[in-house]
Design a protein around this motif. Structure first.
Motif, PDB file in Angstrom:
ATOM      1  N   THR A 361       0.844  -1.192   0.000  1.00  0.00           N
ATOM      2  CA  THR A 361       0.000   0.000   0.000  1.00  0.00           C
ATOM      3  C   THR A 361       0.877   1.238   0.000  1.00  0.00           C
ATOM      4  O   THR A 361       1.855   1.315   0.741  1.00  0.00           O
ATOM      5  CB  THR A 361      -0.917   0.022   1.239  1.00  0.00           C
ATOM      6  N   MET A 362       0.539   2.192  -0.865  1.00  0.00           N
ATOM      7  CA  MET A 362       1.216   3.491  -0.904  1.00  0.00           C
ATOM      8  C   MET A 362       0.258   4.547  -0.372  1.00  0.00           C
ATOM      9  O   MET A 362      -0.952   4.452  -0.579  1.00  0.00           O
ATOM     10  CB  MET A 362       1.607   3.830  -2.351  1.00  0.00           C
ATOM     11  N   GLN A 363       0.794   5.541   0.278  1.00  0.00           N
ATOM     12  CA  GLN A 363      -0.044   6.590   0.840  1.00  0.00           C
ATOM     13  C   GLN A 363      -0.060   7.800  -0.087  1.00  0.00           C
ATOM     14  O   GLN A 363       0.987   8.377  -0.382  1.00  0.00           O
ATOM     15  CB  GLN A 363       0.466   6.996   2.227  1.00  0.00           C
ATOM     16  N   HIS A 364      -1.245   8.147  -0.560  1.00  0.00           N
ATOM     17  CA  HIS A 364      -1.399   9.297  -1.439  1.00  0.00           C
ATOM     18  C   HIS A 364      -1.867  10.493  -0.628  1.00  0.00           C
ATOM     19  O   HIS A 364      -2.760  10.373   0.213  1.00  0.00           O
ATOM     20  CB  HIS A 364      -2.416   8.977  -2.541  1.00  0.00           C
ATOM     21  N   ALA A 365      -1.260  11.648  -0.880  1.00  0.00           N
ATOM     22  CA  ALA A 365      -1.534  12.828  -0.064  1.00  0.00           C
ATOM     23  C   ALA A 365      -2.990  13.233  -0.078  1.00  0.00           C
ATOM     24  O   ALA A 365      -3.525  13.715   0.922  1.00  0.00           O
ATOM     25  CB  ALA A 365      -0.670  13.998  -0.546  1.00  0.00           C
ATOM     26  N   GLN A 366      -3.695  13.054  -1.199  1.00  0.00           N
ATOM     27  CA  GLN A 366      -5.082  13.482  -1.307  1.00  0.00           C
ATOM     28  C   GLN A 366      -6.080  12.329  -1.233  1.00  0.00           C
ATOM     29  O   GLN A 366      -7.179  12.492  -0.709  1.00  0.00           O
ATOM     30  CB  GLN A 366      -5.292  14.240  -2.623  1.00  0.00           C
ATOM     31  N   GLU A 367      -5.692  11.180  -1.762  1.00  0.00           N
ATOM     32  CA  GLU A 367      -6.655  10.089  -1.894  1.00  0.00           C
ATOM     33  C   GLU A 367      -6.490   8.993  -0.844  1.00  0.00           C
ATOM     34  O   GLU A 367      -7.254   8.035  -0.827  1.00  0.00           O
ATOM     35  CB  GLU A 367      -6.533   9.465  -3.294  1.00  0.00           C
ATOM     36  N   GLY A 368      -5.480   9.093   0.013  1.00  0.00           N
ATOM     37  CA  GLY A 368      -5.277   8.075   1.034  1.00  0.00           C
ATOM     38  C   GLY A 368      -4.527   6.872   0.497  1.00  0.00           C
ATOM     39  O   GLY A 368      -3.741   6.983  -0.451  1.00  0.00           O
ATOM     40  N   PRO A 369      -4.752   5.694   1.077  1.00  0.00           N
ATOM     41  CA  PRO A 369      -3.986   4.518   0.674  1.00  0.00           C
ATOM     42  C   PRO A 369      -4.327   4.036  -0.735  1.00  0.00           C
ATOM     43  O   PRO A 369      -5.486   4.015  -1.131  1.00  0.00           O
ATOM     44  CB  PRO A 369      -4.369   3.475   1.730  1.00  0.00           C
ATOM     45  N   ILE A 370      -3.296   3.664  -1.483  1.00  0.00           N
ATOM     46  CA  ILE A 370      -3.435   3.129  -2.834  1.00  0.00           C
ATOM     47  C   ILE A 370      -2.842   1.720  -2.844  1.00  0.00           C
ATOM     48  O   ILE A 370      -1.689   1.531  -2.470  1.00  0.00           O
ATOM     49  CB  ILE A 370      -2.682   3.985  -3.863  1.00  0.00           C
ATOM     50  N   PRO A 371      -3.586   0.727  -3.293  1.00  0.00           N
ATOM     51  CA  PRO A 371      -3.031  -0.621  -3.370  1.00  0.00           C
ATOM     52  C   PRO A 371      -2.138  -0.780  -4.602  1.00  0.00           C
ATOM     53  O   PRO A 371      -2.315  -0.093  -5.610  1.00  0.00           O
ATOM     54  CB  PRO A 371      -4.266  -1.510  -3.480  1.00  0.00           C
ATOM     55  N   GLY A 372      -1.192  -1.671  -4.509  1.00  0.00           N
ATOM     56  CA  GLY A 372      -0.323  -1.942  -5.648  1.00  0.00           C
ATOM     57  C   GLY A 372       0.464  -3.209  -5.433  1.00  0.00           C
ATOM     58  O   GLY A 372       0.269  -3.931  -4.441  1.00  0.00           O
ATOM     59  N   LEU A 373       1.353  -3.501  -6.360  1.00  0.00           N
ATOM     60  CA  LEU A 373       2.240  -4.658  -6.272  1.00  0.00           C
ATOM     61  C   LEU A 373       3.651  -4.180  -6.005  1.00  0.00           C
ATOM     62  O   LEU A 373       4.122  -3.227  -6.624  1.00  0.00           O
ATOM     63  CB  LEU A 373       2.211  -5.469  -7.572  1.00  0.00           C
ATOM     64  N   ARG A 374       4.346  -4.854  -5.111  1.00  0.00           N
ATOM     65  CA  ARG A 374       5.708  -4.466  -4.774  1.00  0.00           C
ATOM     66  C   ARG A 374       6.687  -4.881  -5.866  1.00  0.00           C
ATOM     67  O   ARG A 374       6.362  -5.657  -6.763  1.00  0.00           O
ATOM     68  CB  ARG A 374       6.134  -5.122  -3.443  1.00  0.00           C
ATOM     69  N   TYR A 375       7.910  -4.347  -5.782  1.00  0.00           N
ATOM     70  CA  TYR A 375       9.003  -4.825  -6.617  1.00  0.00           C
ATOM     71  C   TYR A 375       9.174  -6.313  -6.323  1.00  0.00           C
ATOM     72  O   TYR A 375       9.251  -6.714  -5.160  1.00  0.00           O
ATOM     73  CB  TYR A 375      10.273  -4.052  -6.279  1.00  0.00           C
ATOM     74  N   PRO A 376       9.210  -7.182  -7.342  1.00  0.00           N
ATOM     75  CA  PRO A 376       9.040  -8.614  -7.082  1.00  0.00           C
ATOM     76  C   PRO A 376      10.256  -9.363  -6.573  1.00  0.00           C
ATOM     77  O   PRO A 376      10.139 -10.536  -6.228  1.00  0.00           O
ATOM     78  CB  PRO A 376       8.618  -9.156  -8.458  1.00  0.00           C
ATOM     79  N   ILE A 377      11.419  -8.712  -6.520  1.00  0.00           N
ATOM     80  CA  ILE A 377      12.630  -9.425  -6.120  1.00  0.00           C
ATOM     81  C   ILE A 377      12.995  -9.057  -4.696  1.00  0.00           C
ATOM     82  O   ILE A 377      13.064  -7.873  -4.334  1.00  0.00           O
ATOM     83  CB  ILE A 377      13.782  -9.114  -7.090  1.00  0.00           C
TER      84      ILE A 377
END
Length: 421
Positions: A361-377
C-alpha cells in the motif's frame, strides 16, 4: 555507486539502503514501456525526476477508467499508477528556450536520461543524443522507440499490439489451425511494452557500470520491435535451426509433451507439465493409467512429441472425468508440476501468493492509501521497502527546481506565470 556527475547539496535520507542510492534519472517518457523501466530503477533507489507536459502530463494519466477516487480529474488512472511510483513530477515545456536552459541545469545533476520520443524529435531542441553527449559526456541516454533509431520504419508510430503483430509473437499464440476460432491472437498483457521495459532496465544498469569505470556515458537504442523479436527466444531459434515456422498450439507448449492446459469435469482448467520420462510415468499413475507410460508411442520424450495429438486426445478424455481439485491433489501428491488456471482475483488470493507479500500500500496525499504490487525481487542487503505514490502533476516543482537547482521562489513563480513550467 560511484559517479562522475557534479555534486549537489540535496540530501536524501532513507530508513534502509537502496542499491541505486546516488543515481539520478531524468525521465522524459510516457505511456508504459519506458515508465515501467524507470519505475524499476526508482524502486531500487534511483531518484527519478519525471518531466511532464504542463497542464496535461503523461498521456497515461488519462488511460482510464478506472481512476483513483473514481474521478477522471485526478489525473490518476490505474494505468498510470502501475508504472510511476517512487518518482517526482516536474512540468516543463522544453520546446521553449528557457525550458531548454532548465533541462541543461537538470542534466548537470543527472546520470541517466530516458526518453521515448520518435527519432529526431529531441534533436530539434538540442536534447537529442549528440546535444546531450557533447555538453554532458557522463550521461547515459536511453532512447526507447517503436522501430529503433535507424532503418526504413524508424519514423513510424506504434503501440504494443502493433509489435506483437509485426514481431511474429501473435502468430504463435491462439487457437491452432483446423480448430473452431483458429487465428493468431494478441496477448492480453501489453507484453512487448513490459519486456522492453525489462530489457531497457538491464541496459541502463550496464551503461552506468561502464560510465563508472570510464567516466563516459553512451546511447542506448532500444526498439520495441527488436525486443519483441528477441523475447521469442526458443521459438526463433527453433525456426533458425529447422527452417520450419512454428505453428500455433493454443494452450499447449512447444517443449516436451504433455505441457498443456486441460479442462476438467467442472469446467475448471489446470495446466500440466510432465515432459520428462519420470514425470510422465508418475502422472500416468496419478491419472489411473500407468500403462500409458509403457506404450511405445509415449515411452520417450521424442515418441511423445511425435505422437502429440494422440496423447493429448487421451489425456483430455481422462481429465474430463473428474473435477480440477481432484486432479490437482493427485498430481501434486506425486510431485508432478501442475497448477490451476487462475483469474487475477484467484491468483492474488492464493495462499502462497499471499505469503509472498506481493501486495503493498502506498499513501497518497489526497486520496489516502493506494493498493499496488511491490518490486518482485527480495534483496538481502538492499531491500526495496519504501513506496511513494505516483505523483500529482507537477507535485515536486519546488523541491526539484528550488531544492536541487537552487532557483528562488520569485524565479519559479515567473517561470510558472510564463507557462514554461
Amino acid at each position: 555507486m560511484e559517479t562522475t556527475r557534479p555534486a549537489d547539496t540535496e540530501e536524501v535520507t532513507r530508513m534502509s539502503p537502496k542499491a541505486l542510492d546516488g543515481v539520478r534519472i531524468l525521465d522524459l517518457s510516457r505511456i508504459l514501456a519506458a515508465p515501467f523501466a524507470t519505475q524499476q530503477l526508482a524502486d531500487l533507489g534511483a531518484d527519478v525526476i519525471k518531466i511532464e507536459q504542463p497542464g496535461r502530463g503523461d498521456d497515461a494519466r488519462e488511460y482510464g477508467p478506472p481512476f483513483l477516487g473514481d474521478r477522471a480529474d485526478t489525473g490518476m488512472a490505474a494505468f498510470f499508477l502501475s508504472c510511476n511510483r517512487n518518482k517526482r513530477s516536474v512540468t516543463l515545456d522544453f520546446t521553449t528556450a528557457r525550458g531548454q536552459e532548465i533541462m541543461h541545469d537538470l542534466l548537470e545533476h543527472c546520470d541517466v536520461v530516458v526518453e521515448n520520443f520518435r527519432p529526431g524529435v529531441l534533436d530539434k531542441y538540442g536534447l537529442g543524443w549528440e546535444g546531450v553527449h557533447n555538453r554532458f559526456p557522463h550521461v547515459v541516454m536511453c532512447s526507447i522507440t517503436g522501430f529503433g533509431q535507424d532503418g526504413p520504419y524508424r519514423a513510424r508510430p506504434g503501440y504494443d499490439g502493433i509489435f506483437q503483430a509485426v514481431s511474429g509473437m501473435m502468430s504463435v499464440s491462439g487457437i491452432p489451425d483446423g480448430q473452431p476460432g483458429a487465428s493468431p491472437m494478441k496477448s492480453g498483457l501489453s507484453l512487448v511494452d513490459l519486456l522492453t521495459g525489462l530489457y531497457a532496465t538491464s541496459a541502463i544498469l550496464a551503461g552506468l557500470r561502464h560510465r563508472d569505470r570510464t567516466g563516459e556515458g553512451q546511447h542506448l537504442d532500444v526498439s520495441l520491435l527488436d525486443c519483441g523479436i528477441a523475447s521469442m527466444s526458443h521459438y526463433v531459434e527453433n525456426y533458425l535451426v529447422s527452417g520450419t515456422v512454428p505453428e500455433r498450439r493454443g494452450n499447449g507448449g512447444f517443449g516436451g509433451i504433455p505441457s498443456q492446459a486441460f479442462t476438467c469435469s467442472d469446467d475448471r482448467m489446470i495446466f500440466l507439465v510432465a515432459s520428462s520420462n519420470a514425470q510422465f510415468s508418475r502422472a500416468c499413475g496419478a491419472l489411473g493409467q500407468p500403462e500409458l507410460a509403457q506404450d511405445p508411442r509415449f515411452d520417450s520424450i521424442a515418441a511423445r512429441i511425435g505422437h502429440r495429438t494422440e496423447l493429448l486426445e487421451i489425456l483430455e478424455e481422462i481429465f474430463r472425468t473428474k473435477p480440477a481439485a481432484h486432479w490437482l491433489t493427485e498430481l501434486e501428491a506425486v510431485d508432478v508440476p501442475v497448477g490451476p488456471v487462475n483469474d487475477i482475483a484467484e491468483a492474488l488470493s492464493d495462499p502462497h501468493v499471499r505469503s509472498r507479500d506481493l501486495q503493498m500500500t502506498m499513501q497518497h496525499a489526497q486520496e489516502g492509501p493506494i493498493p499496488g504490487l511491490r518490486y518482485p525481487i527480495k534483496m538481502s542487503r538492499t531491500p526495496v521497502t519504501e513506496y511513494t505514490a505516483p505523483p500529482l502533476l507537477g507535485a515536486d516543482q519546488d523541491a526539484v527546481l528550488g531544492g536541487l537547482l537552487g532557483y528562488d521562489a520569485e524565479k519559479i513563480a515567473a517561470l510558472a506565470a510564463d507557462g514554461v513550467i
